[in-house]
Design a protein around this motif. Structure first.
Motif, PDB file in Angstrom:
ATOM      1  N   ARG A  84       0.825  -1.214   0.000  1.00 22.87           N
ATOM      2  CA  ARG A  84       0.000   0.000   0.000  1.00 22.87           C
ATOM      3  C   ARG A  84       0.859   1.264   0.000  1.00 22.87           C
ATOM      4  O   ARG A  84       0.457   2.291  -0.562  1.00 22.87           O
ATOM      5  CB  ARG A  84      -0.915   0.025   1.227  1.00 22.87           C
ATOM      6  CG  ARG A  84      -1.996  -1.023   1.213  1.00 22.87           C
ATOM      7  CD  ARG A  84      -2.875  -0.899   2.438  1.00 22.87           C
ATOM      8  NE  ARG A  84      -3.878  -1.954   2.475  1.00 22.87           N
ATOM      9  CZ  ARG A  84      -4.839  -2.047   3.398  1.00 22.87           C
ATOM     10  NH1 ARG A  84      -4.910  -1.138   4.368  1.00 22.87           N
ATOM     11  NH2 ARG A  84      -5.711  -3.034   3.359  1.00 22.87           N
TER      12      ARG A  84
ATOM     13  N   LYS B 243      -5.910 -12.212  -2.169  1.00 18.71           N
ATOM     14  CA  LYS B 243      -7.213 -12.090  -2.819  1.00 18.71           C
ATOM     15  C   LYS B 243      -8.361 -12.180  -1.816  1.00 18.71           C
ATOM     16  O   LYS B 243      -9.378 -11.482  -1.948  1.00 18.71           O
ATOM     17  CB  LYS B 243      -7.355 -13.175  -3.894  1.00 18.71           C
ATOM     18  CG  LYS B 243      -6.431 -12.950  -5.093  1.00 18.71           C
ATOM     19  CD  LYS B 243      -6.539 -14.069  -6.117  1.00 18.71           C
ATOM     20  CE  LYS B 243      -5.633 -13.792  -7.313  1.00 18.71           C
ATOM     21  NZ  LYS B 243      -5.686 -14.869  -8.323  1.00 18.71           N
TER      22      LYS B 243
ATOM     23  N   GLN C 146      -8.875  -8.734   0.229  1.00 16.03           N
ATOM     24  CA  GLN C 146      -8.934  -7.512  -0.571  1.00 16.03           C
ATOM     25  C   GLN C 146      -9.661  -6.381   0.161  1.00 16.03           C
ATOM     26  O   GLN C 146     -10.686  -6.586   0.817  1.00 16.03           O
ATOM     27  CB  GLN C 146      -9.643  -7.780  -1.902  1.00 16.03           C
ATOM     28  CG  GLN C 146      -8.768  -8.414  -2.953  1.00 16.03           C
ATOM     29  CD  GLN C 146      -7.669  -7.489  -3.460  1.00 16.03           C
ATOM     30  OE1 GLN C 146      -7.652  -6.299  -3.182  1.00 16.03           O
ATOM     31  NE2 GLN C 146      -6.733  -8.043  -4.198  1.00 16.03           N
ATOM     32  N   SER C 147      -9.092  -5.184   0.025  1.00 24.75           N
ATOM     33  CA  SER C 147      -9.697  -3.979   0.578  1.00 24.75           C
ATOM     34  C   SER C 147     -10.233  -3.133  -0.570  1.00 24.75           C
ATOM     35  O   SER C 147      -9.557  -2.957  -1.586  1.00 24.75           O
ATOM     36  CB  SER C 147      -8.642  -3.190   1.366  1.00 24.75           C
ATOM     37  OG  SER C 147      -9.034  -1.854   1.559  1.00 24.75           O
ATOM     38  N   LYS C 148     -11.439  -2.612  -0.418  1.00 23.87           N
ATOM     39  CA  LYS C 148     -12.003  -1.758  -1.467  1.00 23.87           C
ATOM     40  C   LYS C 148     -11.164  -0.497  -1.651  1.00 23.87           C
ATOM     41  O   LYS C 148     -11.030   0.020  -2.752  1.00 23.87           O
ATOM     42  CB  LYS C 148     -13.450  -1.391  -1.119  1.00 23.87           C
ATOM     43  CG  LYS C 148     -14.405  -2.568  -1.211  1.00 23.87           C
ATOM     44  CD  LYS C 148     -15.831  -2.148  -0.914  1.00 23.87           C
ATOM     45  CE  LYS C 148     -16.781  -3.341  -1.027  1.00 23.87           C
ATOM     46  NZ  LYS C 148     -18.183  -2.966  -0.709  1.00 23.87           N
ATOM     47  N   LYS C 149     -10.608   0.002  -0.577  1.00 17.66           N
ATOM     48  CA  LYS C 149      -9.796   1.219  -0.655  1.00 17.66           C
ATOM     49  C   LYS C 149      -8.419   0.933  -1.233  1.00 17.66           C
ATOM     50  O   LYS C 149      -7.834   1.781  -1.909  1.00 17.66           O
ATOM     51  CB  LYS C 149      -9.658   1.856   0.719  1.00 17.66           C
ATOM     52  CG  LYS C 149      -8.888   3.169   0.702  1.00 17.66           C
ATOM     53  CD  LYS C 149      -8.839   3.828   2.065  1.00 17.66           C
ATOM     54  CE  LYS C 149      -8.070   5.149   1.988  1.00 17.66           C
ATOM     55  NZ  LYS C 149      -7.981   5.808   3.301  1.00 17.66           N
ATOM     56  N   TRP C 150      -7.869  -0.266  -0.945  1.00 18.06           N
ATOM     57  CA  TRP C 150      -6.512  -0.606  -1.367  1.00 18.06           C
ATOM     58  C   TRP C 150      -6.508  -1.919  -2.155  1.00 18.06           C
ATOM     59  O   TRP C 150      -5.914  -2.897  -1.731  1.00 18.06           O
ATOM     60  CB  TRP C 150      -5.594  -0.741  -0.154  1.00 18.06           C
ATOM     61  CG  TRP C 150      -5.509   0.483   0.694  1.00 18.06           C
ATOM     62  CD1 TRP C 150      -6.162   0.719   1.866  1.00 18.06           C
ATOM     63  CD2 TRP C 150      -4.729   1.658   0.432  1.00 18.06           C
ATOM     64  NE1 TRP C 150      -5.837   1.958   2.353  1.00 18.06           N
ATOM     65  CE2 TRP C 150      -4.948   2.557   1.496  1.00 18.06           C
ATOM     66  CE3 TRP C 150      -3.853   2.018  -0.600  1.00 18.06           C
ATOM     67  CZ2 TRP C 150      -4.337   3.804   1.552  1.00 18.06           C
ATOM     68  CZ3 TRP C 150      -3.242   3.265  -0.535  1.00 18.06           C
ATOM     69  CH2 TRP C 150      -3.491   4.138   0.520  1.00 18.06           C
ATOM     70  N   PRO C 151      -7.179  -1.951  -3.299  1.00 19.54           N
ATOM     71  CA  PRO C 151      -7.200  -3.208  -4.074  1.00 19.54           C
ATOM     72  C   PRO C 151      -5.808  -3.534  -4.609  1.00 19.54           C
ATOM     73  O   PRO C 151      -5.085  -2.653  -5.078  1.00 19.54           O
ATOM     74  CB  PRO C 151      -8.181  -2.903  -5.211  1.00 19.54           C
ATOM     75  CG  PRO C 151      -8.115  -1.420  -5.370  1.00 19.54           C
ATOM     76  CD  PRO C 151      -7.892  -0.866  -3.990  1.00 19.54           C
TER      77      PRO C 151
ATOM     78  N   GLU D   6      -3.860  -6.183  -7.240  1.00 15.79           N
ATOM     79  CA  GLU D   6      -3.880  -7.243  -8.236  1.00 15.79           C
ATOM     80  C   GLU D   6      -2.678  -8.143  -7.969  1.00 15.79           C
ATOM     81  O   GLU D   6      -1.532  -7.686  -8.001  1.00 15.79           O
ATOM     82  CB  GLU D   6      -3.797  -6.645  -9.638  1.00 15.79           C
ATOM     83  CG  GLU D   6      -3.861  -7.689 -10.742  1.00 15.79           C
ATOM     84  CD  GLU D   6      -3.766  -7.083 -12.125  1.00 15.79           C
ATOM     85  OE1 GLU D   6      -3.357  -7.816 -13.051  1.00 15.79           O
ATOM     86  OE2 GLU D   6      -4.081  -5.886 -12.290  1.00 15.79           O
TER      87      GLU D   6
END
Length: 201
Positions: free
Chosen positions: A45, A68, A71-76, A78
């Motif tokens: 991050r 996976k 997963q954080s919506k704010k800190w996606p 891949e």
């Protein structure tokens, strides 16, 4: 992994995060960055704050699945499974960093590791390698020593990376401080590499 560090030795987290902050500042402004050997991606991050996008890679599918699932919506993030010894990354990145990986790569595989990292860069891409120094191993724990099969001195690391890049800038690190001090007294080494040589080098 990071939760275990917090349990065993909380001070080590400050070192970990300082390493990621150094990477984030060196690669600041890059558009498409790759992290090779992301582990649990706890520090990723910090790099995400300074670059356009980070794609994380690791050869252990357990880590990739864990990332996976968390997963954080704010800190996606891949994240993909990849063995860098076998092939370059699936994308060309304008920056790649690989922290605490090369010391786990056998000497017989280090050329494949570095050649494939070089091939994963755009023409003007930057590679950052971070690793415990050879001299630090005198103070390492037995489990750490067992996994560190390929630590190098500052001079050895610079010479090796010089086979793949025209410019290798070496930094020392002690605890959370990165500096330009005497390499044999460094606990950790950072190499910032740019202007890659051709594949025949």
């Amino acid at each position: 992994m990071t939760n275990q560090v917090w349990h065993d030795d909380p001070r080590r987290l400050t070192f970990l995060l300082a390493r990621y902050k150094f990477v984030s500042k060196m690669l600041g402004g890059k558009k498409f960055v790759g992290e090779l050997g992301c582990g649990d991606a706890f520090g990723t991050r910090i790099v995400q704050q300074e670059v356009g996008k980070v794609v994380a890679y690791d050869f252990d599918p357990v880590f990739i699945e864990d990332i996976k699932q968390r997963q954080s919506k704010k800190w996606p993030i891949e994240a993909h499974f990849h063995d860098i010894v076998e092939a370059p990354l699936p994308h060309k990145h304008d920056g790649v960093y690989s922290l605490d990986v090369i010391e786990h790569i056998s000497v017989s595989n280090e050329d494949a590791y570095l050649a494939n990292l070089r091939r994963s860069l755009t023409d003007d891409g930057v590679l950052i390698i971070g690793t415990p120094s050879l001299e630090s191993q005198e103070y390492a724990s037995p489990p750490s020593k067992a996994g560190h099969i390929n630590c190098k001195s500052g001079a050895q690391l610079k010479a090796l990376l010089g086979k793949y890049f025209h410019n290798v800038f070496l930094f020392s690190m002690n605890d959370e401080v990165v500096h330009t001090g005497f390499y044999p007294m460094a606990h950790y080494l950072f190499a910032v590499c740019c202007q890659k040589k051709n594949d025949q080098a």
